[in-house]
Design an enzyme around this catalytic site. Structure first.
Site, mmCIF file in Angstrom:
data_model
loop_
_atom_site.group_PDB
_atom_site.id
_atom_site.type_symbol
_atom_site.label_atom_id
_atom_site.label_comp_id
_atom_site.label_asym_id
_atom_site.label_seq_id
_atom_site.Cartn_x
_atom_site.Cartn_y
_atom_site.Cartn_z
ATOM 1 C CG HIS A 1 113.004 22.514 5.112
ATOM 2 N ND1 HIS A 1 112.816 23.492 6.702
ATOM 3 C CD2 HIS A 1 111.544 21.704 5.669
ATOM 4 C CE1 HIS A 1 111.817 23.194 7.088
ATOM 5 N NE2 HIS A 1 110.856 22.538 6.705
ATOM 6 C CG ASP B 1 115.793 26.082 7.152
ATOM 7 O OD1 ASP B 1 113.816 26.079 7.569
ATOM 8 O OD2 ASP B 1 115.386 24.037 7.288
#
Lengths: 431, 311
Positions: free
Chosen positions: A241, A314
């Protein structure tokens, strides 16, 4: 034959779909025949007696999505999400393979736990669960986990999930040791002494709201150090991320240098900016925190130019008690499975990326990073497929998504891109 | 105005109205008269998750002078340790049918969260490092009484700006009312992008104070030193403590203010703190009661709020 039908393994012909397989650069209208759980044929004018025929009517058929970053909740935090609830949500989202983070209770730092997760995924019959192993025992950052044994048991990479591997010596050890068997280390890039206690990106908004802040440079500092350690050790690293322009530029340069460096991002980082936390909205409290719009635009540019290899959901399931707290005390994380495809498609609808590139980021991209056979749809491969209509609109509503976790930062958002059907090894598991 | 959660976003006319109302209460208080019918039959709860004797007492007095039934709930960490969440507390308060809720919490945004869940009008009595709106109003009232206006003044806010909710509320209020605001302090105590809030930053006390109409000092907490944000109180006082010499560069009749409690010899020299020619620190406390009376009065008169209607 009856037995096969009852287990869902009847032959299926998906006719007239726009087939997009980024792994083979195929993009064209075709029929796909599924037989015995495998893709038997891809072509035009296919016919098969006894096969259930599904008219795709111009919808897109692509490999089942590969989500390389999912927190399961199980074992240990079943109140947040269970493997069964994740599997339901994944199927509805077009995801057929997901890679599980190891910071469960207990952490996945033992080969038996890797095997357990693999088996539990099989039991669902709708999603393949591939576990990451912990880099350090208990993801506690102090002692190297049994990386070799975890790898042998089926761990597809190593990470301490949301905890940065902080000490340089520990990262050096992990990179060096894993190199012995080609293991990949996945890092949460946030320099810990700068990010400790913070909950928003340092800047005007955090100052205005009086929130403990993390400088965006915390990400770049960690990336810069780890790139230097990759250079030193010859190991392989993947940054999870990524969210800042500065870190992305460092990764871009490391790739140009030929180092084994890859990265992913998640939809909030290319679709939202820090404004989403205004009014102390804890659903938009994520880790890393949402950034400025300049950073968001840099993430989009990196999706376009290939610096970013994959988009992961995520998925961080949280329940109301985790989130209904003052902002700094609320747990960070957003539910991501249901929004993975439509928010990625928003970049296609907005003209930044092509449709095949959007799908590549969700299929072949993550599969390539992790060395998986999934994320492609060649003849003879497992029929893990996602059929979706890229233009069909719907509204994301917390409280109405499949799965337990409802903590989406995209609550109330109208999106385009609806999953019509998901097949796992030839079995229709959604739609 | 349903709640008072922050100064940011309040219209200058609203601020001026509150100050005018507070001024009338200040005069009433000095006259020794009371106006107990304003909040008669209303319940005011002081919900303090963080100790603050002076703010709590000020609200308590304000409520009592207007005739409210006042309860003090010190929810120190005990209930929280037992697992009670802020929203459990909100549910309890709704059951008690309180009308006005004064909240102090060590977390930014906690009153906003409560305001979504309680029926009472919520007044932020200080939340984390976010805002402390009634402090800014009482500071403004004190300044206005001495200068007759707020626009066109130069105001220096000095010290730990980063951790100060008082600073943030004052910046918003004074900017809205047309003052020119400076912040003064070492770079480690000045938060990122504070200029975007409409202030000029100074790291040198004498430059920051030059020509100022008002010098507003902030409390420096000891933990700032243990976290190495400043090396020592001795060094801090040398460069950022207000003494007569530094004050001399401000306007000759500059006002010296402090939200209290003061660390004498750390951020302010006793001689300055007690100098009647400059210090209005005691008057700030007096104006605190008047401002809180005005806020309670105003919130009790909002259109969607009628005492007893939902009982």
């Amino acid at each position: 034959m009856d037995a096969l039908v009852s287990t869902g393994l009847r032959d299926t012909l998906i006719a007239g779909a726009r087939v997009i397989d980024p792994a083979s650069s195929f993009d064209g209208v075709a029929d796909v025949l599924i037989r015995g759980g495998l893709i038997a044929d891809i072509g035009t004018g296919l016919a098969a007696e006894d096969a259930e025929t599904i008219a795709a009517d111009g919808a897109v058929l692509c490999p089942g999505l590969v989500d390389m970053r999912v927190e399961l909740g199980e074992p240990g935090r079943e109140y947040r999400e269970t493997i069964a609830s994740v599997a339901r949500a994944a199927a509805a989202a077009g995801i057929t393979t997901l890679v599980a983070l190891p910071d469960s209770l207990p952490a996945i730092d033992d080969p038996a736990l890797v095997r357990l997760l693999l088996a539990r995924g099989e039991e669902t019959g709708s999603v393949t669960i591939l576990p990451y192993g912990a880099v350090t025992r208990g993801c506690a950052g102090e002692q190297l986990a049994e990386l070799g044994l975890l790898h042998e048991a089926g761990a597809v990479g190593f990470t301490d999930a949301g905890r940065t591997i902080g000490p340089a010596r520990m990262m050096r050890l992990a990179l060096s040791y894993a190199r012995g068997f080609g293991g990949l280390i996945i890092q949460h890039p946030e320099e810990p002494s700068l990010s400790e206690g913070g909950c928003a990106t340092e800047g005007e908004l955090a100052t205005r709201m009086g929130l403990p802040a993390i400088p965006a440079a915390a990400e770049a500092i960690q990336v810069a150090r780890d790139v230097a350690l990759v250079r030193l050790t010859g190991g392989r690293i993947h940054f999870a991320h990524v969210s800042t322009a500065e870190a992305i530029e460092l990764i871009r340069r490391a790739k140009a240098e030929g180092l084994a460096v890859t990265c992913d991002t998640a939809p909030p980082y290319f679709d939202l900016n820090e404004i989403a936390i205004g009014e102390f909205r804890t659903y938009a409290k994520l880790s890393p925190p949402l950034r400025t719009d300049a950073d968001r635009r840099a993430v989009v540019a990196a999706l376009v130019d290939g610096t970013i290899d994959a988009v992961a959901s995520d998925h961080q399931p949280r329940d109301a008690d985790d989130k209904r707290l003052p902002f700094a005390q609320a747990s960070a994380g957003g539910a991501g499975l249901m929004t993975l495809l439509p928010i990625t498609l928003a970049q296609f609808h907005g003209g930044a990326i092509t449709l095949p590139r959007a799908i590549e980021l969700l299929t072949a991209g993550p599969a390539r990073v992790l060395g998986l056979t999934q994320g492609r749809m060649g003849k003879g491969s497992a029929a893990d497929l996602c059929l979706f209509h890229p233009d069909r609109a719907w509204k994301i509503e917390a409280g109405r998504m499949p799965g337990k976790a409802q903590n989406t930062p995209f609550d109330g958002r109208a999106v385009e891109g609806r999953v019509l059907g998901t097949w796992k090894a030839g079995k229709r598991v959604f739609g | 105005m349903r709640h008072l959660l922050a100064i940011e976003g309040l219209a200058p006319t609203t601020i001026a109205e509150l100050l005018d109302l507070a001024e009338s209460y200040a005069l009433l208080n000095r006259s020794g008269k009371t106006q107990r019918d304003v909040l008669r039959g209303r319940t005011l709860i002081n919900l303090f998750f963080e100790d603050s004797t002076r703010t709590r007492t000020s609200f308590e007095l304000a409520g009592k002078r207007l005739g409210a039934d006042v309860l003090n709930m010190s929810v120190s960490t005990s209930s929280v340790k037992k697992g009670e969440t802020l929203l459990d507390t909100a549910s309890t308060l709704n059951a008690m049918q309180c009308d006005l809720l004064v909240v102090r919490h060590d977390q930014s945004g906690a009153p906003n969260l409560l305001a979504q869940k309680v029926e009472a009008a919520v007044i932020n009595a200080g939340d984390g490092t976010h805002e402390h709106p009634t402090q800014a109003l009482l500071d403004a009232l004190t300044i206005r009484r001495h200068r007759g206006k707020l626009e066109g003044l130069t105001i220096a806010i000095c010290g730990d700006i980063g951790h100060s909710r008082v600073a943030r509320s004052n910046i918003h209020l004074l900017n809205a009312m047309g003052s020119s605001v400076r912040v003064v302090g070492p770079p480690t105590l000045i938060p990122a992008a504070i200029e975007e809030l409409g202030v000029t930053v100074f790291h040198d006390m004498r430059s920051g104070l030059a020509g100022a109409d008002v010098v507003m000092m902030l409390r420096l907490q000891k933990e700032r030193m243990t976290r190495n944000l400043v090396p020592s109180s001795r060094e801090y006082f040398r460069f950022y403590g207000l003494d007569a010499e530094k004050l001399a560069v401000a306007k000759p009749d500059a006002l010296v203010m402090h939200p209290g409690p003061m660390n004498r010899g750390v951020e302010i020299d006793s001689a300055v703190a007690d100098d009647p020619a400059h210090s209005v620190i005691r008057e700030q406390v007096e104006m605190g009661v008047a401002v809180r009376m005005a806020v309670l009065d105003r919130l009790s008169r909002t259109s969607n709020y009628t005492a007893g209607a939902r009982r």
